[in-house]
Motif scaffolding. Sequence first.
Motif, short mmCIF file in Angstrom:
data_model
loop_
_atom_site.label_atom_id
_atom_site.label_comp_id
_atom_site.label_asym_id
_atom_site.label_seq_id
_atom_site.Cartn_x
_atom_site.Cartn_y
_atom_site.Cartn_z
N HIS A 1 57.76 -39.74 23.33
CA HIS A 1 56.63 -39.97 22.43
C HIS A 1 56.68 -41.37 21.83
O HIS A 1 55.66 -42.06 21.74
N ALA A 2 57.88 -41.80 21.43
CA ALA A 2 58.03 -43.12 20.81
C ALA A 2 57.62 -44.23 21.78
O ALA A 2 56.94 -45.18 21.40
N MET A 3 57.99 -44.09 23.05
CA MET A 3 57.64 -45.11 24.03
C MET A 3 56.13 -45.19 24.23
O MET A 3 55.56 -46.28 24.32
N LEU A 4 55.48 -44.04 24.28
CA LEU A 4 54.02 -44.04 24.43
C LEU A 4 53.34 -44.70 23.25
O LEU A 4 52.40 -45.48 23.41
N ALA A 5 53.80 -44.38 22.05
CA ALA A 5 53.21 -44.97 20.85
C ALA A 5 53.42 -46.48 20.82
O ALA A 5 52.49 -47.23 20.49
N LEU A 6 54.61 -46.93 21.18
CA LEU A 6 54.87 -48.37 21.18
C LEU A 6 54.09 -49.08 22.29
O LEU A 6 53.60 -50.19 22.09
N GLU A 7 53.94 -48.44 23.43
CA GLU A 7 53.16 -49.03 24.52
C GLU A 7 51.70 -49.20 24.12
O GLU A 7 51.08 -50.22 24.37
N ARG A 8 51.15 -48.20 23.45
CA ARG A 8 49.74 -48.27 23.00
C ARG A 8 49.50 -49.42 22.03
O ARG A 8 48.42 -50.00 22.01
N GLU A 9 50.52 -49.74 21.21
CA GLU A 9 50.36 -50.78 20.19
C GLU A 9 50.89 -52.13 20.63
O GLU A 9 50.93 -53.07 19.84
N GLY A 10 51.39 -52.23 21.87
CA GLY A 10 51.89 -53.51 22.38
C GLY A 10 53.33 -53.80 21.99
O GLY A 10 53.76 -54.94 22.05
N GLY B 1 53.58 -54.93 17.19
CA GLY B 1 52.20 -54.43 17.09
C GLY B 1 52.12 -53.11 16.35
O GLY B 1 51.20 -52.87 15.54
N PHE B 2 53.09 -52.23 16.60
CA PHE B 2 53.12 -50.93 15.92
C PHE B 2 53.31 -51.11 14.42
O PHE B 2 52.61 -50.50 13.62
N VAL B 3 54.26 -51.95 14.02
CA VAL B 3 54.54 -52.17 12.60
C VAL B 3 53.35 -52.84 11.92
O VAL B 3 52.98 -52.47 10.80
N LYS B 4 52.71 -53.79 12.59
CA LYS B 4 51.53 -54.45 12.00
C LYS B 4 50.42 -53.44 11.72
O LYS B 4 49.75 -53.52 10.70
N LYS B 5 50.24 -52.49 12.64
CA LYS B 5 49.16 -51.52 12.48
C LYS B 5 49.53 -50.37 11.54
O LYS B 5 48.71 -49.90 10.76
N GLY C 1 52.71 -50.01 9.66
CA GLY C 1 53.71 -50.24 8.63
C GLY C 1 55.11 -49.92 9.10
O GLY C 1 55.31 -49.14 10.03
N PHE C 2 56.09 -50.52 8.44
CA PHE C 2 57.47 -50.38 8.85
C PHE C 2 57.97 -48.94 8.70
O PHE C 2 58.72 -48.44 9.53
N ASP C 3 57.55 -48.24 7.65
CA ASP C 3 58.01 -46.86 7.43
C ASP C 3 57.59 -45.94 8.56
O ASP C 3 58.31 -44.99 8.90
N ALA C 4 56.45 -46.19 9.18
CA ALA C 4 55.98 -45.36 10.29
C ALA C 4 56.89 -45.50 11.49
O ALA C 4 57.03 -44.55 12.28
N LEU C 5 57.54 -46.65 11.64
CA LEU C 5 58.45 -46.86 12.75
C LEU C 5 59.62 -45.89 12.68
O LEU C 5 60.01 -45.29 13.68
N ALA C 6 60.17 -45.71 11.51
CA ALA C 6 61.28 -44.75 11.35
C ALA C 6 60.82 -43.35 11.71
O ALA C 6 61.56 -42.58 12.32
N PHE D 1 60.96 -42.23 15.42
CA PHE D 1 62.25 -41.85 15.98
C PHE D 1 62.87 -40.66 15.24
O PHE D 1 64.05 -40.42 15.34
N GLY D 2 62.05 -39.96 14.46
CA GLY D 2 62.51 -38.75 13.79
C GLY D 2 63.41 -38.99 12.60
O GLY D 2 64.24 -38.15 12.29
N LYS D 3 63.26 -40.12 11.94
CA LYS D 3 64.11 -40.40 10.77
C LYS D 3 63.28 -40.55 9.53
O LYS D 3 62.16 -40.84 9.53
#
Length: 166
Positions: A137-146, A150-154, A156-161, A164-166
């Motif tokens: 799931h994490a790889m798909l989400a990161l691929e969609r956002e570049g 790109g994921f953190v820009k869209k 936020g940093f907290d969503a990144l954690a 990965f289930g943290k």
Amino acid sequence: MGRAWKFGDNLNTDLITPGRYNMTTNAAELARVCFVEHRPDFAQGVHARDFVVGDRNFGCGSSRETAVIALKASGVRAVLAKSFARIFYRNCMNLGLLAIEMDTDGIADGEEVELDVESGSVRNVTRNEMHAIAIPHAMLALEREGGVVGFVKKNGFDALAGLFGK
């Protein structure tokens, strides 16, 4: 749907982007030299949505983000391999390129391949074979956002954690 570019075991990052070309991070320049010494026909022949297909330990060797940048800038849809070197796999996640672990024995060089990320399958068009895969799931989400940036820009940093289930 795209063409399969088949490679063998232990394909290292030096073969994807040779050291003497790693003086730049310019994506277009890196795409131009992708596999220049190992498979010179790649840069001119690859099309958007094509697949790089490997066997075991794909992306071993140096920790080169340039290898992933070159593949992505070449239009490669995903890298399919039996296994990946850990740092290459992580660079794919960081930069938003799908790296999918699967049995690649049934995929021949040059054949048409179709990826369905929703069902988690790869289809060999010429043989109508289906290969089950599990795309994290994490790889798909990161691929969609570049990638991670790109994921953190869209999101936020907290969503990144949370990815990965943290």
